[in-house]
Design a protein around this motif. Sequence first.
Motif, PDB file in Angstrom:
ATOM      1  N   VAL A   9      -6.434   4.766 -43.720  1.00  0.00           N
ATOM      2  CA  VAL A   9      -6.647   4.887 -45.167  1.00  0.00           C
ATOM      3  C   VAL A   9      -5.743   3.900 -45.885  1.00  0.00           C
ATOM      4  CG1 VAL A   9      -6.513   6.424 -47.154  1.00  0.00           C
ATOM      5  CG2 VAL A   9      -7.277   7.315 -44.936  1.00  0.00           C
ATOM      6  N   ASN A  10      -6.335   3.096 -46.750  1.00  0.00           N
ATOM      7  CA  ASN A  10      -5.576   2.124 -47.529  1.00  0.00           C
ATOM      8  C   ASN A  10      -4.959   2.838 -48.726  1.00  0.00           C
ATOM      9  OD1 ASN A  10      -4.495  -0.056 -48.797  1.00  0.00           O
ATOM     10  ND2 ASN A  10      -6.388  -1.229 -48.951  1.00  0.00           N
ATOM     11  N   ALA A  11      -3.739   3.350 -48.530  1.00  0.00           N
ATOM     12  CA  ALA A  11      -3.087   4.160 -49.559  1.00  0.00           C
ATOM     13  C   ALA A  11      -2.823   3.374 -50.836  1.00  0.00           C
ATOM     14  CB  ALA A  11      -1.781   4.728 -49.012  1.00  0.00           C
ATOM     15  N   SER A  12      -2.730   2.049 -50.725  1.00  0.00           N
ATOM     16  CA  SER A  12      -2.452   1.242 -51.922  1.00  0.00           C
ATOM     17  C   SER A  12      -3.603   1.288 -52.921  1.00  0.00           C
ATOM     18  CB  SER A  12      -2.165  -0.207 -51.523  1.00  0.00           C
ATOM     19  OG  SER A  12      -3.292  -0.792 -50.894  1.00  0.00           O
ATOM     20  N   SER A  31       8.781   3.494 -42.451  1.00  0.00           N
ATOM     21  CA  SER A  31       8.589   4.924 -42.742  1.00  0.00           C
ATOM     22  C   SER A  31       9.144   5.306 -44.104  1.00  0.00           C
ATOM     23  CB  SER A  31       9.232   5.786 -41.650  1.00  0.00           C
ATOM     24  OG  SER A  31      10.628   5.636 -41.645  1.00  0.00           O
ATOM     25  N   LEU A  32      10.156   4.598 -44.585  1.00  0.00           N
ATOM     26  CA  LEU A  32      10.757   4.927 -45.885  1.00  0.00           C
ATOM     27  C   LEU A  32      10.167   4.132 -47.041  1.00  0.00           C
ATOM     28  CD1 LEU A  32      14.507   5.231 -44.828  1.00  0.00           C
ATOM     29  CD2 LEU A  32      13.002   7.074 -45.536  1.00  0.00           C
ATOM     30  N   SER A  33       9.331   3.141 -46.750  1.00  0.00           N
ATOM     31  CA  SER A  33       8.714   2.346 -47.818  1.00  0.00           C
ATOM     32  C   SER A  33       7.657   3.163 -48.558  1.00  0.00           C
ATOM     33  CB  SER A  33       8.075   1.081 -47.242  1.00  0.00           C
ATOM     34  OG  SER A  33       9.050   0.247 -46.653  1.00  0.00           O
ATOM     35  N   THR A  34       7.578   2.969 -49.857  1.00  0.00           N
ATOM     36  CA  THR A  34       6.610   3.714 -50.664  1.00  0.00           C
ATOM     37  C   THR A  34       5.328   2.942 -50.930  1.00  0.00           C
ATOM     38  OG1 THR A  34       7.748   2.939 -52.664  1.00  0.00           O
ATOM     39  CG2 THR A  34       8.368   5.109 -51.816  1.00  0.00           C
ATOM     40  N   ASN A  35       5.371   1.623 -50.775  1.00  0.00           N
ATOM     41  CA  ASN A  35       4.183   0.791 -50.983  1.00  0.00           C
ATOM     42  C   ASN A  35       4.470  -0.613 -50.438  1.00  0.00           C
ATOM     43  OD1 ASN A  35       5.737  -0.568 -53.053  1.00  0.00           O
ATOM     44  ND2 ASN A  35       5.141   1.060 -54.467  1.00  0.00           N
ATOM     45  N   GLU A  36       3.498  -1.496 -50.593  1.00  0.00           N
ATOM     46  CA  GLU A  36       3.622  -2.847 -50.041  1.00  0.00           C
ATOM     47  C   GLU A  36       4.792  -3.609 -50.671  1.00  0.00           C
ATOM     48  OE1 GLU A  36       1.012  -6.966 -50.105  1.00  0.00           O
ATOM     49  OE2 GLU A  36      -0.062  -5.059 -49.916  1.00  0.00           O
ATOM     50  N   ASP A  61       7.518  -2.391 -51.996  1.00  0.00           N
ATOM     51  CA  ASP A  61       8.775  -1.808 -51.530  1.00  0.00           C
ATOM     52  C   ASP A  61       9.080  -2.265 -50.105  1.00  0.00           C
ATOM     53  OD1 ASP A  61      11.056  -0.176 -51.581  1.00  0.00           O
ATOM     54  OD2 ASP A  61       9.981   1.538 -50.759  1.00  0.00           O
ATOM     55  N   LEU A  62       8.051  -2.319 -49.255  1.00  0.00           N
ATOM     56  CA  LEU A  62       8.237  -2.794 -47.883  1.00  0.00           C
ATOM     57  C   LEU A  62       8.753  -4.223 -47.880  1.00  0.00           C
ATOM     58  CD1 LEU A  62       7.982  -2.594 -44.812  1.00  0.00           C
ATOM     59  CD2 LEU A  62       5.552  -3.192 -45.046  1.00  0.00           C
ATOM     60  N   ARG A  63       8.151  -5.072 -48.695  1.00  0.00           N
ATOM     61  CA  ARG A  63       8.580  -6.475 -48.756  1.00  0.00           C
ATOM     62  C   ARG A  63      10.042  -6.576 -49.204  1.00  0.00           C
ATOM     63  NH1 ARG A  63       5.883 -11.455 -49.133  1.00  0.00           N
ATOM     64  NH2 ARG A  63       3.863 -10.393 -49.246  1.00  0.00           N
ATOM     65  N   ASN A  64      10.414  -5.785 -50.212  1.00  0.00           N
ATOM     66  CA  ASN A  64      11.794  -5.807 -50.704  1.00  0.00           C
ATOM     67  C   ASN A  64      12.772  -5.360 -49.624  1.00  0.00           C
ATOM     68  OD1 ASN A  64      11.023  -6.697 -53.237  1.00  0.00           O
ATOM     69  ND2 ASN A  64      10.940  -4.647 -54.128  1.00  0.00           N
ATOM     70  N   ARG A  65      12.398  -4.311 -48.888  1.00  0.00           N
ATOM     71  CA  ARG A  65      13.275  -3.790 -47.842  1.00  0.00           C
ATOM     72  C   ARG A  65      13.426  -4.798 -46.702  1.00  0.00           C
ATOM     73  NH1 ARG A  65      14.278   1.818 -47.761  1.00  0.00           N
ATOM     74  NH2 ARG A  65      13.386   2.945 -49.532  1.00  0.00           N
ATOM     75  N   LEU A  66      12.342  -5.473 -46.352  1.00  0.00           N
ATOM     76  CA  LEU A  66      12.432  -6.507 -45.323  1.00  0.00           C
ATOM     77  C   LEU A  66      13.346  -7.640 -45.778  1.00  0.00           C
ATOM     78  CD1 LEU A  66       8.700  -6.691 -44.171  1.00  0.00           C
ATOM     79  CD2 LEU A  66      10.605  -5.799 -42.841  1.00  0.00           C
ATOM     80  N   ASN A  67      13.189  -8.059 -47.006  1.00  0.00           N
ATOM     81  CA  ASN A  67      14.046  -9.116 -47.552  1.00  0.00           C
ATOM     82  C   ASN A  67      15.524  -8.752 -47.453  1.00  0.00           C
ATOM     83  OD1 ASN A  67      12.502 -11.387 -48.508  1.00  0.00           O
ATOM     84  ND2 ASN A  67      11.637 -10.067 -50.088  1.00  0.00           N
ATOM     85  N   GLU A  68      15.816  -7.473 -47.729  1.00  0.00           N
ATOM     86  CA  GLU A  68      17.206  -7.016 -47.816  1.00  0.00           C
ATOM     87  C   GLU A  68      17.823  -6.651 -46.466  1.00  0.00           C
ATOM     88  OE1 GLU A  68      17.068  -3.661 -50.390  1.00  0.00           O
ATOM     89  OE2 GLU A  68      16.288  -4.802 -52.100  1.00  0.00           O
ATOM     90  N   ALA A  69      17.042  -6.644 -45.389  1.00  0.00           N
ATOM     91  CA  ALA A  69      17.531  -6.167 -44.101  1.00  0.00           C
ATOM     92  C   ALA A  69      18.580  -7.126 -43.525  1.00  0.00           C
ATOM     93  CB  ALA A  69      16.369  -5.994 -43.125  1.00  0.00           C
ATOM     94  N   GLU A  96      -1.783  -3.749 -41.287  1.00  0.00           N
ATOM     95  CA  GLU A  96      -2.554  -2.548 -40.954  1.00  0.00           C
ATOM     96  C   GLU A  96      -1.643  -1.354 -40.647  1.00  0.00           C
ATOM     97  OE1 GLU A  96      -5.956  -2.246 -41.180  1.00  0.00           O
ATOM     98  OE2 GLU A  96      -5.673  -4.209 -42.131  1.00  0.00           O
ATOM     99  N   ALA A  97      -0.469  -1.642 -40.124  1.00  0.00           N
ATOM    100  CA  ALA A  97       0.469  -0.556 -39.793  1.00  0.00           C
ATOM    101  C   ALA A  97       0.961   0.166 -41.040  1.00  0.00           C
ATOM    102  CB  ALA A  97       1.657  -1.113 -39.007  1.00  0.00           C
ATOM    103  N   MET A  98       0.839  -0.462 -42.208  1.00  0.00           N
ATOM    104  CA  MET A  98       1.215   0.194 -43.470  1.00  0.00           C
ATOM    105  C   MET A  98       0.272   1.338 -43.826  1.00  0.00           C
ATOM    106  SD  MET A  98       2.359  -2.589 -46.322  1.00  0.00           S
ATOM    107  CE  MET A  98       1.301  -3.928 -45.815  1.00  0.00           C
ATOM    108  N   LYS A  99      -0.943   1.307 -43.282  1.00  0.00           N
ATOM    109  CA  LYS A  99      -1.971   2.267 -43.685  1.00  0.00           C
ATOM    110  C   LYS A  99      -1.910   3.519 -42.818  1.00  0.00           C
ATOM    111  CE  LYS A  99      -4.971  -1.658 -44.875  1.00  0.00           C
ATOM    112  NZ  LYS A  99      -6.203  -2.393 -44.507  1.00  0.00           N
ATOM    113  N   PRO A 100      -1.805   4.700 -43.415  1.00  0.00           N
ATOM    114  CA  PRO A 100      -1.751   5.943 -42.632  1.00  0.00           C
ATOM    115  C   PRO A 100      -3.012   6.145 -41.798  1.00  0.00           C
ATOM    116  CG  PRO A 100      -1.043   6.350 -44.883  1.00  0.00           C
ATOM    117  CD  PRO A 100      -1.602   4.954 -44.853  1.00  0.00           C
ATOM    118  N   ASN A 101      -2.823   6.720 -40.617  1.00  0.00           N
ATOM    119  CA  ASN A 101      -3.934   7.027 -39.712  1.00  0.00           C
ATOM    120  C   ASN A 101      -4.436   8.442 -39.981  1.00  0.00           C
ATOM    121  OD1 ASN A 101      -3.419   4.560 -37.987  1.00  0.00           O
ATOM    122  ND2 ASN A 101      -1.493   5.643 -37.701  1.00  0.00           N
ATOM    123  N   LEU A 102      -5.738   8.583 -40.157  1.00  0.00           N
ATOM    124  CA  LEU A 102      -6.334   9.895 -40.415  1.00  0.00           C
ATOM    125  C   LEU A 102      -7.093  10.373 -39.189  1.00  0.00           C
ATOM    126  CD1 LEU A 102      -7.132  12.194 -42.424  1.00  0.00           C
ATOM    127  CD2 LEU A 102      -9.172  10.836 -42.952  1.00  0.00           C
TER     128      LEU A 102
END
Length: 520
Positions: free
Chosen positions: A28-31, A189-194, A196-204, A232-238
Amino acid sequence: MEKIMEVLQSFNLKESDYNLYGKNIAKVNASNIKVNKKGKLILMTSINPTPAGEGKTTTAIGLSDGLNLIGKKTILALREPSMGPVFGRKGTATGGGESEVLPVEDINLHFTGDIHAITTANNLISATIDSEIYWKSKLNIDPSKVVWKRCLDLNDRALREIEISINKTIKRKEQFTITAASNIMTILSLSTNEKDLRNRLNEALVGYTFDGKEVFVKDLAIVGTLMVILKEAMKPNLVLTKYGTPSFIHCGPFANIATGTNSIISTNLGLTLGDYCVVESGFGSDLGFEKFMNVINYYNDLIPSCVVLVITLRALNLHKDFENDFKHLEQHLKHITSYNLNLVVAINVIDGDNDNQLKELKDWLSRKNYFYEVNEAYEKGASGAKKLAEKVNEVANMEFTFKKLINNNDPIDLKIEKVIKNFYYLENFKISETASAKINNLKNSKYKDYPICMVKSFSTIDGNDLKSDFYTMEVKDLEVNTGARFIVVYTNKVMSMPGLNKEPNSKRIDLVNDLVVGLK
């Protein structure tokens, strides 16, 4: 296919909102879906489990089926199994008996490739670090001060500490973690959206230069590639349970060395689409629950309307609770009541349970005024969890006033002290010179207010696995996970790369007539 299409249509999703993976799985594309949390969160936890577990996942599945049975639109959100424990001691992580998410084989083995993507992204960072060192780039990375670790989704003790050769003259020490304990797993797992994920990767943080300056993933210039790998890994599996309950299975950080809960994206999606979202936190309440309250909720508003503590007579006997007036059980109950949260005890019955002990347990819970109910979902499916579902529905709608244990601006050493005293029940502990020096350095850094993520053994509440009379917990070391935005606190001896046990499950699994056997 028809069943999963019915569920997707009941969510009012367009074809562009999901992708089908065979007949039984969808991403599911949660975005594409606006987060509008209207459901109540039910958090599953347990006492310290036996090696076979307490049946938290089985109970979470059964409870979700039971809530749907009584007319409450319920979404289940679970962690994705790691093949390390599947092939090791613990086995599958999809429930059992009549309380299962399906298809069992696919979910436990490869699934939709999320863990492969996480492993690849994590190791691309490592490969790039070593390439920068090899080419003596302007980043000036000190090989002895690389903090980013490689990972693998298997139990392999030989990779815990190794030496790698970047060229004939440059060698450095390297460590592998299991993928479930990797930085990318917690970041995703802690990212809330795309964004946020990009920001967290930048800051790692990945390491330091020869003159002590921090080097981040953004300095490696590969964040765009990482986003593509994780697209694709960002999208939850149903998937669905045996009884048709929609289940998001997404991300799988371990609870003894990471946060221990499925992705924030899948939890928010479940709360948006359902009346209830049932979420499981890993291991006992001393680990998964503690981190849910103090790390997950540091950044998110995910206070549970009801906490369900799963127990078995088998584990109570292991902890000698029938001899000690249920001391171990009461310690776990106190973890939850200290936050003023609504609570239901789920007694997960197992074939062969002692009727007299079951009566003794019920009498004790009644005298102490705890809500409880028996869970028989393993044998009876949704109907076996009906009474538990009714009790949880009742308690989840009671008013409560949430009380925090740790304040965001508490000093790091005070945060550590509060967890050790309130969750491990230890008045005395020691902090190593290494850890103490790092705490002092962090006090003046931009990371000083980060939450702490404790690394501790899961088998005992205080980490005293040897049951030594001379035991004192030691805070051995700290490291900052800047992408996940927490401080990792290591206690005693806990490995982030497990090893295979003497007779692992991998010796029992086989392919017979195109069917997977021995997986359970």
